[in-house]
Design an enzyme around this catalytic site. Structure first.
Site, mmCIF file in Angstrom:
data_model
loop_
_atom_site.group_PDB
_atom_site.id
_atom_site.type_symbol
_atom_site.label_atom_id
_atom_site.label_comp_id
_atom_site.label_asym_id
_atom_site.label_seq_id
_atom_site.Cartn_x
_atom_site.Cartn_y
_atom_site.Cartn_z
ATOM 1 N N HIS A 129 -5.195 64.362 26.001
ATOM 2 C CA HIS A 129 -6.275 65.108 26.660
ATOM 3 C C HIS A 129 -6.299 66.558 26.174
ATOM 4 O O HIS A 129 -7.368 67.131 25.916
ATOM 5 C CB HIS A 129 -6.073 65.110 28.172
ATOM 6 N N HIS B 20 0.249 60.755 26.528
ATOM 7 C CA HIS B 20 -1.086 60.549 27.100
ATOM 8 C C HIS B 20 -1.736 61.883 27.473
ATOM 9 O O HIS B 20 -2.858 62.187 27.045
ATOM 10 C CB HIS B 20 -0.977 59.652 28.329
ATOM 11 N N GLU B 21 -1.033 62.670 28.280
ATOM 12 C CA GLU B 21 -1.646 63.908 28.764
ATOM 13 C C GLU B 21 -1.869 64.905 27.633
ATOM 14 O O GLU B 21 -2.840 65.667 27.659
ATOM 15 C CB GLU B 21 -0.792 64.521 29.870
ATOM 16 N N HIS C 95 -7.893 66.919 22.850
ATOM 17 C CA HIS C 95 -9.348 66.762 22.957
ATOM 18 C C HIS C 95 -9.992 68.084 23.370
ATOM 19 O O HIS C 95 -11.067 68.457 22.873
ATOM 20 C CB HIS C 95 -9.641 65.665 23.980
#
Length: 723
Positions: A502, A498-499, A505
């Site tokens: 980020h 998940h992290e 992105h």
């Protein structure tokens, strides 16, 4: 735009107002010896943590504010007619010193804090908000921005530059630029109070969470924990200067060790320590703080022309209005609570079969759910963890999936300074071999680290400024005793994916302007790439590459892999219901009008959950109001629903990958080019629809989360139990 806050995801500095420092005052004590005085000479301009001391932050940040104030004044007072370049681009170039000092401070004060940094955070918060107000409420500056905005149709701007004009103008208006002089002064006062209280909340909660740890000298009371877990608890006690065992609290309501502990009274005590951590009527009780914060936020929204704080916050989000966000959650609530009810019945049946003689309570759920999972899927966490060694998950899983999708490669660097010895640094290279980013990984829990997991950056990317990304991920995984492997749960595996979503992105940004680059889009879009990246944790090719026994190197047996996949949606009703309850609490607090009286948090929380059909004692909210850091100090006020909204986007997006061949470079490059690289350069509804071919729907979310499996046998909530 390089204002006092520049796109921080979770560790953003808190804002308020106070008279901004004068250039002369800020310059005192700031000179070439300060490590922030000039741009870092390290690769990618990474922070020189070997030279940075606590006392360096304040003079650098205050000098940075003064320097940007001077830059802004030059723009505002420019005698030339306002143009895109002399106004918008000039603003984008401002604040370089402030940005590099503040980003380093934001990271360290959240992940490796100490009393000096805590006090400095308290002092700087209102100064930084005064600085932001000095920009957004500058009448002359707004006049120039408004003039460019009014003429935008005649300026022949490229689409990204036109988007910048529209976003910056909207931000000024949203922050009060059109208010009268008297109302601007009222807004400044409200911002000051909000900032101070939000920072107070953060400090109180950190201490309350530390103090809420469970302590015992009786190893027998911790029956069910493995030898490694007991050793970690013993090490945690020694780290606090005591003997025996310490089980520290995570930031969520439920605690990981409740899954293993067989002594019911111990489970209940740990749960209550978590549930009541900030409600002891002492100096660290947060209830009065959050009640006043909600009231002040509502007053500010009214001043800005909105019926509630939520209406103000959502005006520039994908959802647009609280009503649309609430309607979205209303779609999910009966599905989630219905599935949670069926899960609760299975767990209660298991308790009864064991002659437990008690009704299911929240401190029982994790233990008996794990037993039910073992029985149903023949899956034991102790069987799984040896295949999830942290370094293998990171390098052979998270990094490998990114390589297969996007062609990027990784090399660990040991020559760059870090703010804490556990932090690791990796240089990332693009598919063509060119340097792309630096990635810092800080995964182990510390008492001086805020709870949870988050991503942010030390250097924010933009083509205008020529900056490549220096990004970091933070988590709170239990640190194993020296010499032992860090074996993590599959939930922790998902957190790492998940992290890093980020991080991708941010590092893949191809935007020209800082205001539009990387992870700057709205909350209910910015969690989409991270939740999308979670899906690759269970991709067969990826899982086979990282799920290796740490002793033998053997791949996870196919039978165990199949059990993990079948069990993937186990407890999904509970997980979704606790998240919905937290999101509804957030929205209920922030749809209060300014006319509402000061709330009693306990009573308000109870009534809010009743009103939304989420008052289910066996399934408490993921965060209780009194320790809900996301919404009181973490930038997610009226925005926690975004985790659900972006689950919808992520699942819908992964369905596209399923339909087009899955994990391929072609698919990855298309997603990178059309989604990850674009930042906030395009209207987000259109950005998604252009890539997907249509608007998102909840259908894939319902499918992937297993919400249509039972087609919910009963809508009755799980059995109530006393807290």
């Amino acid at each position: 735009m390089r204002y006092a806050t520049a796109g921080c995801l979770a560790a953003a500095l808190l804002l308020g107002t106070r008279s901004a420092p004068t250039p002369a005052a800020a310059a005192a004590g700031f000179g070439p010896s300060n490590p922030f005085y000039a741009e870092s000479t390290l690769p990618f301009h990474a922070p020189p943590f070997d030279r940075i001391r606590d006392q360096d932050y304040r003079p650098a940040i205050e000098a940075g504010m003064a320097r940007q104030r001077a830059e802004v004044e030059r723009i505002a007072n420019d005698p030339s007619p306002p143009t895109f370049d002399n106004t918008l681009v000039a603003l984008e170039r401002s604040g370089r010193l402030l940005d590099r000092a503040q980003r380093a401070f934001a990271a360290v004060s959240e992940a490796n804090t100490d009393p000096k940094l805590q006090e400095l955070k308290r002092v700087l918060a209102p100064e930084l908000a005064a600085h932001q107000d000095a920009i957004y409420l500058n009448t002359r500056l707004f006049g120039r921005v408004a003039a460019v905005y009014a003429a935008r149709g005649t300026l022949h701007l490229d689409p990204e530059s036109l988007r910048l004009v529209e976003i910056v103008y909207r931000n000024f208006v949203h922050q009060g630029a059109r208010l009268s002089a008297a109302n601007k002064r009222r807004l400044e006062k409200l911002n000051e109070q909000i900032s101070t209280l939000a920072n107070d909340f953060s400090i109180k909660l950190l201490q309350a969470t530390t103090d809420g740890a469970y302590r015992t000298r009786d190893a027998a009371s911790l029956a069910g924990l493995s030898e490694a877990q007991l050793a970690a608890a013993s090490q945690a006690a020694r780290a606090r200067g005591s003997t025996g065992y310490v089980i520290a609290l995570q930031n969520t309501t439920q605690q990981p060790d409740l899954q293993f502990l067989t002594e019911r009274n111990v489970r209940a005590e740990i749960f209550r320590n978590s549930w009541e951590r900030a409600e002891h009527g002492d100096a660290d009780d947060t209830r009065a703080t959050i009640a006043r914060l909600a009231q002040l936020r509502a007053a500010r929204a009214q001043l800005l022309g909105y019926p509630s704080h939520a209406a103000w916050k959502l005006a520039d989000q994908m959802a647009k209005t609280p009503a649309r966000a609430l309607a979205f959650m209303d779609q999910l609530t009966p599905l989630a609570t219905g599935k949670a009810a069926s899960e609760a019945r299975r767990i209660q049946a298991l308790i009864d079969a064991q002659h437990g003689g008690f009704r299911l309570a929240p401190w029982d759920w994790e233990l008996f759910a794990e037993q039910a999972r073992k029985a149903r899927y023949e899956l034991d966490e102790s069987q799984v963890k040896p295949y999830f060694e942290l370094d293998s998950v990171l390098q052979n899983g998270v990094f490998y999936a990114a390589h297969e999708l996007y062609g990027i490669t990784f090399r660990e660097r040991h020559d760059l300074p870090v703010y804490q010895p556990d932090v690791r640094v990796f240089e990332i290279f693009d598919a063509d071999g060119k340097p792309l980013a630096l990635f810092y990984a800080d995964y182990f829990k510390r008492d001086n680290k805020n709870g949870g997991a988050w991503m942010d950056s030390f250097v924010h990317p933009s083509r205008l400024l020529g900056d490549l990304t220096v990004v970091y991920n933070v988590a709170n995984l239990p640190k194993p005793p020296a010499g032992q492997p860090a074996l993590i749960s599959f939930d922790d595996v998902t957190t790492l994916f998940h992290e890093f979503g980020h991080a991708l992105h941010e590092m893949f940004s191809d935007a020209r302007y800082p205001t539009l680059s990387g992870t700057t889009p709205e909350r209910d879009f910015v969690e989409f790439p991270s939740q999308f990246n979670e899906h690759w944790a269970l991709d067969p090719q990826v899982l086979n590459h990282y799920a290796r026994n740490y002793r033998t190197g053997e791949a996870m047996p196919a039978m165990l892999v199949e059990r993990i996949k079948k069990a993937h949606n186990f407890n999904e009703g509970y997980d979704l219901t606790e998240l919905l309850a937290a999101a509804e609490l957030d929205m209920q607090w922030h749809t209060l009008p300014a006319s509402a009286p000061l709330q009693d948090p306990d009573r308000f929380e109870k009534q809010a959950l009743l009103r939304t059909h989420l008052d289910i004692p066996a399934v408490p909210p993921r965060y209780r109001s009194s320790y809900f850091a996301h919404i009181w100090s973490g930038g997610y006020s009226a925005g926690y629903y975004a985790y659900l909204w972006t689950q919808m986007l992520a699942d819908d997006a992964f369905e596209w990958f399923d339909e087009h061949g899955g994990l391929t470079r072609e698919n990855g490059e298309r997603f990178r080019r059309m989604i990850l690289a674009r930042g906030d350069t395009v209207d987000l509804d259109r950005l998604y629809a252009d890539w997907r071919g249509r608007a998102p729907t909840v259908k894939a979310m319902i499918k992937y989360r297993g919400l249509d499996e039972d087609r919910i046998a009963s809508s009755t909530p799980p059995a109530a139990a006393a807290r």
